[in-house]
Design a protein around this motif. Structure first.
Motif, short mmCIF file in Angstrom:
data_model
loop_
_atom_site.label_atom_id
_atom_site.label_comp_id
_atom_site.label_asym_id
_atom_site.label_seq_id
_atom_site.Cartn_x
_atom_site.Cartn_y
_atom_site.Cartn_z
N LYS A 141 -4.00 14.52 -0.01
CA LYS A 141 -2.72 13.81 -0.07
C LYS A 141 -2.81 12.45 -0.76
CE LYS A 141 -0.28 15.87 3.81
NZ LYS A 141 0.71 16.68 3.08
N VAL A 142 -4.01 11.89 -0.87
CA VAL A 142 -4.11 10.57 -1.49
C VAL A 142 -4.99 10.59 -2.75
CG1 VAL A 142 -4.71 8.15 -1.14
CG2 VAL A 142 -3.77 9.47 0.75
N ALA B 168 -4.07 5.29 4.51
CA ALA B 168 -4.03 6.68 4.97
C ALA B 168 -4.80 6.84 6.28
CB ALA B 168 -4.59 7.61 3.89
N MET C 20 -5.39 2.11 -0.50
CA MET C 20 -4.59 3.29 -0.15
C MET C 20 -5.33 4.19 0.82
SD MET C 20 -2.67 4.72 -3.41
CE MET C 20 -1.86 3.57 -4.45
N GLY D 256 0.81 -1.21 0.00
CA GLY D 256 0.00 0.00 0.00
C GLY D 256 0.84 1.26 0.00
N TRP E 47 3.20 7.79 -6.16
CA TRP E 47 3.75 9.09 -6.56
C TRP E 47 4.79 9.59 -5.56
CZ3 TRP E 47 -1.23 8.03 -5.20
CH2 TRP E 47 -1.66 8.50 -3.96
N PRO F 205 -3.61 13.14 -5.76
CA PRO F 205 -2.45 12.61 -6.48
C PRO F 205 -2.74 11.31 -7.21
CG PRO F 205 -1.87 13.09 -4.19
CD PRO F 205 -3.34 13.32 -4.32
N ALA F 206 -3.56 10.44 -6.62
CA ALA F 206 -3.82 9.14 -7.25
C ALA F 206 -4.59 9.29 -8.56
CB ALA F 206 -4.58 8.24 -6.28
N PHE G 299 5.51 9.52 5.38
CA PHE G 299 4.08 9.83 5.30
C PHE G 299 3.42 10.08 6.66
CE2 PHE G 299 -0.41 8.40 5.02
CZ PHE G 299 -0.87 9.36 4.14
N PHE H 247 2.40 4.68 -1.69
CA PHE H 247 1.84 5.67 -2.61
C PHE H 247 2.77 5.79 -3.80
CE2 PHE H 247 0.45 6.93 1.72
CZ PHE H 247 -0.88 6.60 1.56
#
Lengths: 258, 248
Positions: free
Chosen positions: B165-166, B152, B148, A88, A92, B169-170, A101, A90
């Motif tokens: 933040k997730v 988070a 994801m 999991g 980017w 961008p995703a 994070f 990210f």
């Protein structure tokens, strides 16, 4: 000494299109500070659900969960960090940025969190991969980044939900050795979910065997032997047989249910 | 190296063929490139159409307003439909049905509502740009892996932080692609709107030249409009490439 994690008669039922499923039934357990406690059991026995509850991602229908004497009420990154089977990460963010994070969410200033993350990369064996993106890393390295992300927020407790489940066996063995090393250095409390008998016996101070659905704790194995453990020793081979006989019936039951 | 050469070759070939056809046929209709070039010069020298610059600026302004409105409404509708299940299920099918209608059928009513001036062009440019942006937001939201979001949440992210933040961008790459398509369609909407009926702007000039059989001027005006369109798309593709580098 009081236990760091206490689970008291917790039950959980999921409602699905084909009727309700009882995932956990009246589970109680406790984990002391500094333990490496492993939950093992057949597929669908609710071990991930239990871990999700400890992480505050899943709510219990009945019973209660205490971490450090306080009830669990949603995710608490101040006390508990989680590592998932699917890393999991990210995509980017670079490896370093992924490790940062949790600190970023806590509002740690940029320089400070960069310093913390960079320092972690060494023991994680990721020093050369700081600027790489997840797609450029192998499965094992990705999982290390995920573990680094959990270690970075420096919680007392780390929950690991089959962190090496998606890796090949050789990588898995090496990752186990590596994790043991990290754990012994940081003295964190680990609750670990796995399917692997080898992992359970090589890593844990205590193994809890769960029954097939609805999940219950069937038996508890204390493993006080020192590390690294000689897995071929008569003692370990006997323990493995004991553990397997406990799980075998449950796995058969779980298979029969499908 | 070979690509630009090949590209130049097809251009030269095309111009030669055009010249050849135009010379054998009626030059009033098939104006040859050799006649366009001087017309282009006269246009840029503001001889044939002295109001070229204000027309160009008007068209540009209409495009900018139409596009800005399309972005605002597209993002707003997209996120409302994509993030709220009830709203999505209630209005999603309506949106899809409206998207299937050829947008140009709305144009007469837009002229009736907004008149012959800029407002109806802006409305049409908005209408064309709105759909691809909304649909890109919806597609982007579907692309975000639920795992994801769980990760988070486990690290203590609140909904707004998860969004910034997730989620963003995703979905960024898809989103920027939609914004690019939206720009292209807003440009088309405004120019088509002007050509279908207007008193000013590039479309009005094109209509004028074409109506008076000033074909070489007409082609020169189309070339100027083409530069505008290609320029705006080049800018958008630059932004898209930066976003791509940043996302994956």
């Amino acid at each position: 000494m009081s236990d760091l994690i206490v689970v008291e008669s917790v039950s959980k039922r999921y409602v699905t299109s084909s009727g309700p499923i009882e995932a956990l039934h009246d589970v109680s357990l406790s984990v002391g500070a500094g333990e490496f406690c492993t939950l093992i059991g057949p597929s669908g026995c609710g071990k991930s659900t239990l871990l999700g509850m400890l992480g505050g991602l899943v709510t219990a229908d009945t019973g209660r969960l205490l971490v450090d004497g306080r009830p669990v009420n949603g995710p608490d990154p101040g006390r508990v960090a989680t590592v998932f089977q699917d890393a999991g990460l990210f995509p980017w963010r670079t490896a370093l940025e992924n490790v940062e994070f949790g600190l970023e969410l806590q509002g740690v200033p940029r320089e400070r969190r960069r310093a913390v993350a960079t320092e972690l990369l060494g023991p994680l064996g990721l020093r050369d991969f700081a600027e790489k993106y997840p797609r450029e890393l192998s499965g094992g390295l990705r999982q290390r980044v995920a573990i680094g992300r959990a270690l970075a927020i420096d919680t007392q407790i780390i929950l690991m939900d089959e962190p090496f489940g998606a890796l090949d066996e050789q990588t898995r063995l090496l990752m186990g050795e590596w994790l043991l090393d990290i754990w012994r250095r940081t003295r964190k409390t680990v609750v670990f979910v796995t399917h692997s008998l080898h992992e359970a016996l090589a890593l844990s101070t205590r193994v809890m065997v769960m029954t097939a659905r609805p999940g219950r704790i069937k038996r508890v194995l204390e493993l006080p032997m020192p590390y690294p453990r000689a897995m071929e020793s008569a003692e370990m081979v006997a323990l493995r047989a004991t553990l397997w006989s406990g799980i075998r019936d449950e796995s058969l039951r779980a298979m029969g249910e499908r | 190296m070979r690509v630009p050469a090949l590209r130049a070759a097809i251009l030269v070939l095309f111009l030669l063929a055009w010249e050849g056809v135009a010379r054998t046929a009626n030059p009033l209709l098939y104006v040859p490139p050799s006649a366009v070039l001087p017309a282009f010069g006269r246009l840029l020298a503001l001889e044939s159409y002295p109001d070229l610059v204000p027309s160009l600026l008007l068209t540009l302004r209409e495009i900018l307003v139409a596009y800005a409105l399309a972005i605002a409404a597209g993002l707003g509708c997209g996120f409302a439909l994509g993030l709220n299940r009830t709203i999505g299920r209630a209005y999603g099918p309506i949106l899809a049905a409206l998207y299937a209608v050829p947008a140009v059928v709305w144009y007469p009513s837009l002229m009736l509502f907004f008149g012959l001036d800029a407002a109806s062009k802006i409305a049409f440019g908005f209408l064309l740009g709105f759909f691809p942006i909304t649909l890109a937001v919806l597609a982007g939201i579907r692309q975000v892996s639920p795992h994801m979001l769980v990760v988070a949440r486990a690290f203590g992210a609140r909904p707004l932080v998860i969004f910034v933040k997730v989620m963003v961008p995703a979905m960024l790459f898809t989103l920027v692609g939609g914004l690019r398509t939206g720009l292209a369609l807003s440009v088309i909407g405004v120019i088509v709107g002007e050509i279908l009926g207007s008193r000013s702007g590039m479309g009005a000039l094109i209509n004028h030249a074409y109506g008076l059989f000033r074909t070489s001027d007409y082609v020169a005006l189309v070339l100027v409009t083409l530069v505008l369109i290609v320029g705006s798309d080049a800018l958008a593709s630059l932004v898209e490439r930066r976003a791509q580098r940043w996302t994956d």
